[in-house]
Design a protein around this motif. Structure first.
Motif, PDB file in Angstrom:
ATOM      1  N   THR A 129       0.154  -2.936  -4.330  1.00  0.00           N
ATOM      2  CA  THR A 129      -0.708  -3.827  -3.560  1.00  0.00           C
ATOM      3  C   THR A 129      -0.414  -5.291  -3.841  1.00  0.00           C
ATOM      4  N   THR A 185       0.183   2.673  -6.512  1.00  0.00           N
ATOM      5  CA  THR A 185       0.033   2.095  -5.185  1.00  0.00           C
ATOM      6  C   THR A 185       0.345   0.612  -5.284  1.00  0.00           C
ATOM      7  N   ASP A 224       0.799  -1.229   0.000  1.00  0.00           N
ATOM      8  CA  ASP A 224       0.000   0.000   0.000  1.00  0.00           C
ATOM      9  C   ASP A 224       0.832   1.280   0.000  1.00  0.00           C
ATOM     10  N   GLN A 282       3.309   4.142  -1.935  1.00  0.00           N
ATOM     11  CA  GLN A 282       3.289   4.762  -3.253  1.00  0.00           C
ATOM     12  C   GLN A 282       4.664   4.647  -3.895  1.00  0.00           C
TER      13      GLN A 282
END
Length: 105
Positions: A77, A75, A45, A47
């Protein structure tokens, strides 16, 4: 009395944030046309700022996920691979060529 406190602070659990790391792999469709920066390992999560840099005489078309911003934030993930497509100046943009195909029946 209420005095037998069994502390519920588990050992090493003070940090609730998920520190799972994922690898963002960046590739160029042709390293003679351009390069990519910003790949690596990122905490879940977080950046990542990634950048596609065309070399002289070439232009950036798009990333493999369809994004056309040469520099952008992603982002992270999951483990992900993004390929940047470059093309020679003066030739048709690859993503536009695909759009000119007749619709599939």
């Amino acid at each position: 009395g209420t005095g037998s406190g069994s502390g519920t602070q588990g050992s090493g659990q003070q940090n609730p944030t998920d520190t799972t790391k994922y690898t963002l792999t960046l590739q160029s469709n042709d390293s003679t046309m351009g390069s990519v920066t910003g790949g690596g390992q990122y905490i879940k999560d977080s950046q990542a700022t990634i950048k596609a840099e065309p070399k002289s005489g070439y232009l950036f078309d798009q990333w493999s996920d369809g994004n056309q911003n040469a520099e952008r934030n992603v982002t992270v993930t999951r483990n992900q691979t993004l390929v940047a497509t470059f093309y020679p100046e003066g030739s048709t943009r690859p993503s536009e060529e695909e759009n000119e195909l007749p619709p599939a029946e």
